[in-house]
Design an enzyme around this catalytic site. Structure first.
Site: not given
Ligand code: BG6
Length: 466
Positions: A165, A374
């Site tokens: 992602h 991003d």
């Molecule tokens: O899971 P976190 O660390 O709270 O971050 C939120 C998300 O951020 C995104 O940008 C990542 O690609 C995801 O994998 C992730 O779940």
């Protein structure tokens, strides 16, 4: 509800797609979390007895497999030390900054790598246990890059897809990683590796040629053991109908008018909505806005900025430093340009309900999306989906994956170029209605025809149909 049995379609992701809800009597239930990925995959889950393997988000939390919304959920427990080393450490203080252009310096610690490997093994074992003979397994994101190869070792019968992602960096950056070969070999366990952008797929293919025994032709990598792994871009998107449904709710329309009143009915509302992350360029946009006020290009009566900064990864040091920096910057700007009851920047360090967010998107005359790097940036697409009224302007960083698709209708910027950013913000504020409408139509044409369901369908068709 208890589950389970074997599944012919398995998603493996760091997080489960549910949040725990505790009732007044102390009992707990699970509610599906908002988010495009689970929405897109839910119908596939229903059709194929799907299972989702992931972490609940709490330490040492290992409820027995259960089902909700026709999905079997398999929780992978993480100890406090693993959360520190695998999640906060290797995932979010090594890989995250390395893959986002080393905006902050990645840290390389061998104990973090060991924990990453161990936790990836645990996820792979959990997936191997729940997957039926010949099942399709779809592994998500940078936290689980070793899972494809580990899973293939355990279950050579499976069809394995992986989607990253976030960005995939070029050789000059990726080469820093002490475990670069292991990560690439981990990914090569998949049949299909998906990325947000074409350039990321190219980076991956040339890195595998350089650091593993694989050879490549176009986007097909031939591994040492004779398998073919395909790499391709599949730009992710949003659940358009979720946004358009919310936009048509009378409460949301009313709330949007209210928000404008509450912030003093300025001529221009500028909006940023981000996780509080150093990749998002929040400081750059505040600086540009501050300089516009300082130079009297705009007055605080005319233009107000709203910045939603959702708390994120709060135990990671770089995120704590960023929060201090941003809050200092906001404080200074409000001290300088604000008046009683009228701050120049409305800074909201909080997460919001989807309806409130959509109301904000409808209020914003200029949506400011200025990441330094991003993978995609879904907020840019959500803004477009919310503007059924064909109003508003999108200022978008060329370093967001979304720029590949939305570049024509958006105002593209290099967020490092503060003068350029100032000029672009002014141009977006001063846009004529007819031009705004024409640009928004163009943006909507793309977003409405490329939603999250199409992304999932494209990926799974490419994975299954090879
Ligand atoms: O899971 P976190 O660390 O709270 O971050 C939120 C998300 O951020 C995104 O940008 C990542 O690609 C995801 O994998 C992730 O779940």
């Amino acid at each position: 509800m208890e589950s389970t049995g074997k599944s012919t379609f398995v998603v493996v992701a760091n997080r489960l797609p549910v949040d725990r809800v505790t009732a007044a009597d102390g009992s707990t239930t699970w509610r599906r979390s908002p988010g495009g990925l689970v929405t897109a995959l839910a119908p596939v889950m229903r059709a194929y007895d799907g299972a989702w393997v992931g972490w609940t988000g709490s330490a040492d939390d290992a409820p027995a497999p259960f089902s909700t919304d026709d999905m079997d959920l398999v929780a992978v427990p993480l100890s406090p030390e693993e959360i520190n080393r695998y999640y906060e450490g290797f995932s979010n203080a090594t890989l995250w900054p390395l893959y986002h252009d080393v905006i902050v310096a990645p840290e390389y610690h061998r104990e973090w790598w060991d924990a990453y490997r161990r936790v990836n093994e645990r996820f792979a074992r959990a997936a191997a246990e729940v997957a039926d003979e010949g099942a399709v397994v779809f592994v998500q994101d940078y936290q689980l890059q070793l899972v494809p190869a580990l899973l293939r070792q355990l279950r050579p019968d499976l069809k394995i897809g992986f989607f990253l992602h976030i960005p995939f960096p070029p050789t000059e950056l990726f080469a820093q990683l002490p475990w670069r070969r292991q990560i690439l070999e981990g990914l090569l366990g998949a049949d299909l590796v998906g990325f947000q952008r074409e350039g990321a797929a190219d980076n991956f293919v040339s890195l595998t040629e350089r650091y593993t025994d694989a050879t490549a032709e176009d986007r097909r990598v031939r591994t040492a053991d004779g398998r073919t792994v395909r790499a391709r871009q599949f730009p992710i998107s949003i659940d358009v109908s979720e946004i358009t449904d919310l936009v048509s709710e009378p409460d949301v329309v009313m709330r949007s008018a209210h928000i404008r009143d509450e912030i003093g009915s300025p001529k221009h509302v500028l909006l940023g909505v981000d996780r509080l992350d150093y990749t998002k360029g929040i400081g750059h946009r505040l600086k540009a806005f501050g300089e516009l006020l300082a130079g009297e290009d705009i007055t605080p009566d005319e233009a107000v900025m709203v910045q939603v900064a959702t708390p994120s990864r709060e135990r990671v040091e770089a995120y704590q430093t960023l929060r201090d920096e941003i809050e200092l910057q906001v404080g200074r700007m409000n001290g300088e340009y604000g008046r009683i009851g009228q701050p120049a920047v409305h800074y909201l360090h909080s997460s919001y309900e989807r309806a409130e967010l959509v109301s904000l998107l409808r209020t914003a005359d200029v949506m400011v999306v200025t990441p330094l790097r991003d993978g995609m940036n879904l907020v840019a697409k959500e803004y477009v989906a919310a503007r059924t009224d064909l109003r508003g302007a999108l200022v978008l960083s060329e370093f967001a994956g979304a720029a590949d698709e939305l570049g024509d209708g958006a105002f593209l910027v290099n967020p490092h170029d503060i003068d350029g950013l100032k000029r672009t913000l002014l141009a977006a504020m001063r846009i004529e209605d007819a031009e705004a409408e024409q640009r928004m139509k163009q943006l909507r044409e793309h977003v409405l025809t490329h939603d999250i369901t199409r992304w999932a369908d494209d990926f799974l068709a490419a994975l299954i149909g090879d």
